[in-house]
Design an enzyme around this catalytic site. Structure first.
Site, PDB file in Angstrom:
ATOM      1  N   ASN A 127       0.695  -1.285   0.101  1.00  0.00           N
ATOM      2  CA  ASN A 127       0.031  -0.012   0.142  1.00  0.00           C
ATOM      3  C   ASN A 127       0.886   1.358  -0.226  1.00  0.00           C
ATOM      4  O   ASN A 127       0.632   2.206  -0.703  1.00  0.00           O
ATOM      5  CB  ASN A 127      -0.966   0.161   1.031  1.00  0.00           C
ATOM      6  CG  ASN A 127      -2.011  -0.644   0.935  1.00  0.00           C
ATOM      7  OD1 ASN A 127      -3.050  -0.333   0.034  1.00  0.00           O
ATOM      8  ND2 ASN A 127      -2.309  -2.133   1.527  1.00  0.00           N
TER       9      ASN A 127
ATOM     10  N   MET B  12       1.386  -3.114  12.103  1.00  0.00           N
ATOM     11  CA  MET B  12       0.647  -3.821  12.827  1.00  0.00           C
ATOM     12  C   MET B  12       0.828  -3.789  14.342  1.00  0.00           C
ATOM     13  O   MET B  12       1.343  -4.444  15.030  1.00  0.00           O
ATOM     14  CB  MET B  12       0.962  -5.271  12.417  1.00  0.00           C
ATOM     15  CG  MET B  12       0.650  -5.586  10.989  1.00  0.00           C
ATOM     16  SD  MET B  12      -1.036  -5.193  10.369  1.00  0.00           S
ATOM     17  CE  MET B  12      -1.704  -6.549  11.080  1.00  0.00           C
TER      18      MET B  12
ATOM     19  N   HIS C 274      -7.760  -0.750   6.314  1.00  0.00           N
ATOM     20  CA  HIS C 274      -8.176  -1.960   7.286  1.00  0.00           C
ATOM     21  C   HIS C 274      -8.906  -2.944   6.307  1.00  0.00           C
ATOM     22  O   HIS C 274      -9.944  -2.501   5.440  1.00  0.00           O
ATOM     23  CB  HIS C 274      -9.221  -1.733   8.514  1.00  0.00           C
ATOM     24  CG  HIS C 274      -9.660  -2.854   9.238  1.00  0.00           C
ATOM     25  ND1 HIS C 274      -8.673  -3.311  10.139  1.00  0.00           N
ATOM     26  CD2 HIS C 274     -10.656  -3.693   9.174  1.00  0.00           C
ATOM     27  CE1 HIS C 274      -9.243  -4.374  10.695  1.00  0.00           C
ATOM     28  NE2 HIS C 274     -10.320  -4.629  10.002  1.00  0.00           N
TER      29      HIS C 274
HETATM   30  C1  GAR Z   1      -3.204  -4.796   4.069  1.00  0.00           C
HETATM   31  O1  GAR Z   1      -4.033  -5.784   3.701  1.00  0.00           O
HETATM   32  C2  GAR Z   1      -3.883  -3.980   5.200  1.00  0.00           C
HETATM   33  O2  GAR Z   1      -5.151  -3.745   4.665  1.00  0.00           O
HETATM   34  C3  GAR Z   1      -3.587  -4.559   6.324  1.00  0.00           C
HETATM   35  O3  GAR Z   1      -2.244  -5.396   6.318  1.00  0.00           O
HETATM   36  C4  GAR Z   1      -1.909  -5.429   4.853  1.00  0.00           C
HETATM   37  C5  GAR Z   1      -0.479  -4.874   4.619  1.00  0.00           C
HETATM   38  O4  GAR Z   1      -0.045  -4.949   3.160  1.00  0.00           O
HETATM   39  N1  GAR Z   1      -4.025  -3.901   7.668  1.00  0.00           N
HETATM   40  C6  GAR Z   1      -4.225  -4.227   8.659  1.00  0.00           C
HETATM   41  O5  GAR Z   1      -4.513  -5.620   8.810  1.00  0.00           O
HETATM   42  C7  GAR Z   1      -4.351  -3.514   9.762  1.00  0.00           C
HETATM   43  N2  GAR Z   1      -5.286  -3.824  10.755  1.00  0.00           N
HETATM   44  P1  GAR Z   1       0.876  -4.126   2.773  1.00  0.00           P
HETATM   45  O6  GAR Z   1       2.213  -4.336   3.629  1.00  0.00           O
HETATM   46  O7  GAR Z   1       1.411  -4.827   1.471  1.00  0.00           O
HETATM   47  O8  GAR Z   1       0.288  -2.858   2.366  1.00  0.00           O
END
Ligand code: GAR
Length: 216
Positions: free
Chosen positions: A14, A90, A109
């Site tokens: 992201n 996280m 989220h």
């Molecule tokens: C994503 O799917 C985001 O929505 C989730 O972690 C992933 C991170 O991916 N976030 C949560 O679960 C927060 N509670 P990324 O590191 O590739 O962006």
């Protein structure tokens, strides 16, 4: 020019989508820094390769959550953020940290909030038998995964989907909605009306994906 500081814990896809959109769409903003609580977060390498400042603050070095969050705030503030973007960060944040960045901290989220706050969202969506799953970008408030909603992206659950398949497809949705929300913020287009986030001039605060595309 607004300063964006992005917090990650892992892959950082992201964050990468936001960095790319910021450059491609010439936002009135720059990603001033990417901060991780894990030194091995793969996303750090991408940020560094883009010439973005990176920093690591390991939570393991702190006995108390408050002490870690205070040090994190000092580190984040050293990059003079107008906006703090949680992108797969996280960690549950203390009220003090959340209040310091009230109205200028966003999170993505992986569920259609207010359904499924917390962890294991894809498993829980499948267990609940929902027909639509999705992701939410929201302002961060003291109540975990409950802040005012900026934009939501939805997609159908397909027969045979398992949590990994849902997560993969949903990530592509996140990569559409998160840059969109950050752009609105840096363009100064977001306002609160009660708990509702208003975008001016209006743009759809939802996105629907009916393709089989997973994130690259
Ligand atoms: C994503 O799917 C985001 O929505 C989730 O972690 C992933 C991170 O991916 N976030 C949560 O679960 C927060 N509670 P990324 O590191 O590739 O962006």
């Amino acid at each position: 020019m607004k300063n964006i500081v992005i917090l990650i814990s892992g892959r950082g896809s992201n964050m990468e989508a936001i960095v790319r959109a910021c450059a491609a769409e010439r936002w009135p903003a720059r990603v001033a820094a990417v901060v991780s609580n894990r030194p091995d977060a793969p996303g750090l390498a991408f940020a560094a390769a883009q010439g973005i400042a990176t920093a690591v603050l390991e939570h393991g070095g702190f006995a108390e959550r408050e002490a870690f969050d205070a040090a994190l705030a000092d580190l984040v503030d050293s990059f003079s953020p107008d906006l703090v973007v949680l992108a797969g960060f996280m960690r549950v944040l203390t009220t003090g940290f959340v209040e310091r960045y009230a109205g200028r901290m966003l999170n993505v989220h992986p569920s259609l909030l207010p359904s499924f706050p917390g962890l294991r969202t894809h498993e829980r969506a499948l267990e609940a038998g929902v027909a639509l799953h999705g992701a939410t970008v929201h302002f961060v408030t003291a109540q975990l995964d409950h802040g005012p909603i900026v934009v939501q992206g939805a997609m159908p659950v397909r027969p045979g989907d398992d949590p990994a398949a849902l997560a993969r497809r949903l990530l592509a949705v996140e990569h559409v909605i998160y840059p969109r929300a950050v752009r609105w913020f840096v363009e100064g287009r977001l306002a609160l009306s009660g708990l509702r986030v208003v975008v001016t001039p209006p743009e759809p605060q939802w996105y629907f994906s009916d393709t089989n595309e997973a994130a690259a």
